[in-house]
Design an enzyme around this catalytic site. Structure first.
Site, mmCIF file in Angstrom:
data_model
loop_
_atom_site.group_PDB
_atom_site.id
_atom_site.type_symbol
_atom_site.label_atom_id
_atom_site.label_comp_id
_atom_site.label_asym_id
_atom_site.label_seq_id
_atom_site.Cartn_x
_atom_site.Cartn_y
_atom_site.Cartn_z
ATOM 1 N N SER A 1 0.827 -1.197 0.000
ATOM 2 C CA SER A 1 0.000 0.000 0.000
ATOM 3 C C SER A 1 0.876 1.267 0.000
ATOM 4 O O SER A 1 1.632 1.497 -0.945
ATOM 5 C CB SER A 1 -0.960 -0.043 1.187
ATOM 6 O OG SER A 1 -1.964 0.924 1.074
ATOM 7 N N ASP B 1 -10.330 -3.403 -4.311
ATOM 8 C CA ASP B 1 -9.314 -2.462 -3.844
ATOM 9 C C ASP B 1 -9.378 -1.205 -4.707
ATOM 10 O O ASP B 1 -9.244 -1.281 -5.928
ATOM 11 C CB ASP B 1 -7.928 -3.110 -3.967
ATOM 12 C CG ASP B 1 -6.805 -2.230 -3.457
ATOM 13 O OD1 ASP B 1 -7.071 -1.078 -3.053
ATOM 14 O OD2 ASP B 1 -5.647 -2.696 -3.451
ATOM 15 N N HIS C 1 -8.228 -4.942 -0.289
ATOM 16 C CA HIS C 1 -7.005 -4.252 0.110
ATOM 17 C C HIS C 1 -6.724 -4.547 1.590
ATOM 18 O O HIS C 1 -7.601 -4.450 2.429
ATOM 19 C CB HIS C 1 -7.168 -2.746 -0.084
ATOM 20 C CG HIS C 1 -5.908 -1.974 0.143
ATOM 21 N ND1 HIS C 1 -5.062 -1.637 -0.887
ATOM 22 C CD2 HIS C 1 -5.344 -1.486 1.268
ATOM 23 C CE1 HIS C 1 -4.022 -0.977 -0.397
ATOM 24 N NE2 HIS C 1 -4.169 -0.873 0.902
#
Length: 315
Positions: A163, A258, A288
């Site tokens: 991320s 996501d 995610h």
């Protein structure tokens, strides 16, 4: 793009909803960090046993950057030196720390038979852009310069993160290519955030607003960036770099549910078009954040295993 969560991912998502946890964007940064850290107790798998885990302190212009070194039981030694992965944790540049990703780093060290060094870069909003990027570059340069003292083979040094950490890894790869860092063996980009413009389709699809919701991404963005001008800076949005040629081999992972899915997919395609060797893995039924949830999501453990195997192909 239609998204159907895997049954276990759907169950985890429902459990988070039923728990009534407050949305991060309704909290202070400190409160959000505490909630994020607490969640790991429920979601993280049992960590593998390693030979050594120890704190590190990396000198930086502003003082020191805390870090943690993970040494597996059987590293792949060449002339007494092991390959290494410098890892940047996720959390929107606002939350997350060495403890939130401790198990993930242990897993990667074991799966890749390499040393992992996790970096505790400065967080926003106390330290806005480009503090995190500056720390990531500085830490990687220091590790490379002191590799042999750390029992690391400088020719087998890779970077990675999930991320926001994937964003920082991509930034470090670009900086290193352009002379502000060492030659790198590879980059692991786990559902990376690479474009703060947030105009890709997955940023507006209802099916992708799972755990990492569209509104919390904006909260992260507003905490990290100083203003709209930062969106166009490649140190914030590595996808804004015009030329991706000459970057190290990349492993890029995306998830179906996501908001960052499409920008990660596009970045992988651009890397490939630029002649960078790319291994791309898409998990269509996951959301995610799944990578650290190996206690509840078997696909997380599959991802760790596959990344470990890929790292081994780098030498």
């Amino acid at each position: 793009m239609p998204v159907v969560l895997d049954p276990d991912a759907a169950a985890v998502y429902k459990a988070f909803q039923d728990a009534g946890r407050p949305a991060y964007e309704t909290l202070t940064a400190a409160e959000a960090r505490a909630y994020y850290l607490q969640a790991r107790l429920v979601t993280n798998p049992e960590p593998p046993e390693l030979a050594r885990v120890a704190p590190l302190s990396i000198p930086a212009p502003h003082g020191t950057i805390p870090a943690r070194i993970y040494v597996p039981k059987q590293p792949r030694l060449q002339n007494g030196l092991a390959p290494a992965l410098v890892f940047f944790h996720g959390g929107g540049w606002v939350i997350g720390d060495l403890d939130s990703h401790d198990v993930a780093c242990r897993q990667l060290a074991d799966a890749g038979a390499l040393i992992v060094i996790a970096i505790d870069y400065r967080l926003a909003p106390e330290h806005k852009f480009p503090a995190a990027a500056d720390d990531a570059v500085a830490a990687t340069k220091w590790i490379a310069a002191n590799a042999r003292e750390l029992d690391i083979d400088p020719a087998r040094l890779s970077i990675g993160g999930d991320s926001a950490g994937g964003n920082l890894a991509a930034v470090v790869a670009l900086a290193a290519r352009d002379g502000n860092g060492p030659k790198l063996a590879g980059q692991v980009l786990i559902y990376p955030a690479v474009d703060f413009a947030m105009t890709h389709g997955s940023h507006s699809e209802p099916e992708t607003s799972v755990l990492l919701t569209h509104s919390v991404i904006r909260w992260f963005r507003d905490h990290y960036l100083n203003g709209a001008a930062d969106i166009h800076d490649w140190r914030a949005s590595p996808a804004r770099a015009e030329n991706l040629a000459g970057l190290p081999p990349a492993y890029v992972l995306t998830a179906g549910a996501d908001p960052l899915r499409d920008e990660g997919d596009e970045y992988a395609a651009r890397l490939k078009q630029a002649g960078v060797p790319v291994t791309y893995k898409h998990f269509p039924g996951q959301f995610h954040g799944f990578f650290t949830m190996g206690k509840l999501l078997q696909q997380a453990n599959v991802a760790v295993s596959e990344i470990g195997a890929w790292l081994k192909t780098l030498g």
